[in-house]
Design a protein around this motif. Structure first.
Motif, PDB file in Angstrom:
ATOM      1  N   ASN A  74      35.544  40.234  35.138  1.00 17.04           N
ATOM      2  CA  ASN A  74      35.224  41.620  35.472  1.00 17.04           C
ATOM      3  C   ASN A  74      35.014  41.820  36.965  1.00 17.04           C
ATOM      4  OD1 ASN A  74      33.871  41.037  32.590  1.00 17.04           O
ATOM      5  ND2 ASN A  74      34.625  43.134  32.633  1.00 17.04           N
ATOM      6  N   SER A  79      37.934  36.590  30.789  1.00 19.87           N
ATOM      7  CA  SER A  79      37.499  37.817  31.441  1.00 19.87           C
ATOM      8  C   SER A  79      36.940  37.534  32.834  1.00 19.87           C
ATOM      9  CB  SER A  79      36.431  38.510  30.585  1.00 19.87           C
ATOM     10  OG  SER A  79      35.971  39.674  31.221  1.00 19.87           O
ATOM     11  N   ASP A  97      42.547  48.009  26.090  1.00 18.11           N
ATOM     12  CA  ASP A  97      41.967  47.724  27.398  1.00 18.11           C
ATOM     13  C   ASP A  97      42.769  48.466  28.464  1.00 18.11           C
ATOM     14  OD1 ASP A  97      40.284  46.609  29.299  1.00 18.11           O
ATOM     15  OD2 ASP A  97      40.534  44.554  28.566  1.00 18.11           O
ATOM     16  N   TRP A 128      43.208  44.779  20.130  1.00 17.50           N
ATOM     17  CA  TRP A 128      42.241  45.315  21.079  1.00 17.50           C
ATOM     18  C   TRP A 128      42.907  46.285  22.042  1.00 17.50           C
ATOM     19  CZ3 TRP A 128      44.060  43.891  25.784  1.00 17.50           C
ATOM     20  CH2 TRP A 128      44.611  42.619  25.955  1.00 17.50           C
ATOM     21  N   ASN A 162      38.616  43.654  30.505  1.00 16.87           N
ATOM     22  CA  ASN A 162      37.738  42.928  29.584  1.00 16.87           C
ATOM     23  C   ASN A 162      38.349  41.677  28.964  1.00 16.87           C
ATOM     24  OD1 ASN A 162      35.543  44.877  29.728  1.00 16.87           O
ATOM     25  ND2 ASN A 162      36.898  46.253  28.595  1.00 16.87           N
ATOM     26  N   HIS A 163      39.667  41.505  29.084  1.00 15.23           N
ATOM     27  CA  HIS A 163      40.327  40.370  28.442  1.00 15.23           C
ATOM     28  C   HIS A 163      41.060  39.468  29.436  1.00 15.23           C
ATOM     29  CE1 HIS A 163      39.784  43.366  25.225  1.00 15.23           C
ATOM     30  NE2 HIS A 163      39.662  42.323  24.423  1.00 15.23           N
TER      31      HIS A 163
END
Length: 227
Positions: free
Chosen positions: A109, A107, A5, A3, A28-29
């Motif tokens: 955010n 996550s 990010d 991924w 996001n992770h």
């Protein structure tokens, strides 16, 4: 698994002669760790200053094994504060708190956005330390430790220090009124110190001691600047 990010560098440690292990708080992770090959080279080493905002590409065989990061710089944040001991300790204190209180690979955010906004205040605001104090309080609230100061209000003493008494866990505690009134301007140094020590004690009692965690040295230094 792979991924991409963006995130902020929380920590780094040597792994081998040419590699380092970094810990990043991503959009996001959440918080995650990985190996950076060539992390000791001059170019990448300059990117890996604590607090810098970086683009990360992670490759790993599974979630239970340490993966490998490829990184690019987005915003070299820490050099803004190299000549300001107070601000650099404030930055390190915020990074240490995120490292301590956030679990791996979950996550957050809203906390990420909250931290990004705080860094902007740290860069450009004259009352950055007040923003830091409210950032700590909001961080604790978002991880489940809301102080509920207005609802815990007991009485006020409107002397020069403007002290307010609040009740937390059946204990009356004196705190500077600006953290209850959410006032950002014209805060004296003593009130800043009282606010930092109050939040520090709350953090230690509710988060650090129950989890056998040490109080961040950078946080102690920050308090002492306003003693």
């Amino acid at each position: 698994m792979q991924w991409n990010d963006e995130g902020y560098l929380l920590s780094k440690n040597n792994y081998s002669e040419n590699s380092v292990i970094i810990e990043v708080f991503t959009l996001n992770h959440g918080k995650c760790s990985g190996i950076v090959y060539g992390g000791t080279s001059r170019k990448i080493k300059n990117y890996l200053q604590l607090g810098n905002k970086i683009y990360v590409n992670l490759k790993t065989k599974n979630e239970n094994k340490l993966g490998y990061f490829k990184i690019e710089i987005i915003d070299p944040i820490s050099p803004f504060f190299f000549d300001d001991n107070k601000k650099i300790n404030c930055l390190f204190s915020s990074l240490n708190l995120l490292k301590i209180v956030l679990p791996e690979l979950q996550s957050y955010n809203s906390i990420y956005i909250l931290f990004s906004n705080f860094l902007n205040e740290l860069k450009f605001s004259n009352n950055w330390i007040v923003h830091y104090i409210f950032w700590e309080m909001n961080l604790l609230k978002k991880i489940g430790f809301d102080m509920n100061l207005p609802s815990n209000y007991v009485e006020a003493s409107y002397n020069k220090k403007k002290i307010i008494t609040v009740n937390i866990d059946n204990e009356n505690i004196n705190v500077p009124s600006f953290i209850v009134d959410k006032k950002f301007y014209n805060i004296d140094t003593k009130s800043i110190y009282y606010a930092l020590t109050f939040i520090g004690k709350f953090l230690k009692k509710n988060v650090l001691i129950p989890n056998n965690l040490n109080y961040p040295i950078s946080r102690i230094k920050l308090e002492n600047y306003f003693r």
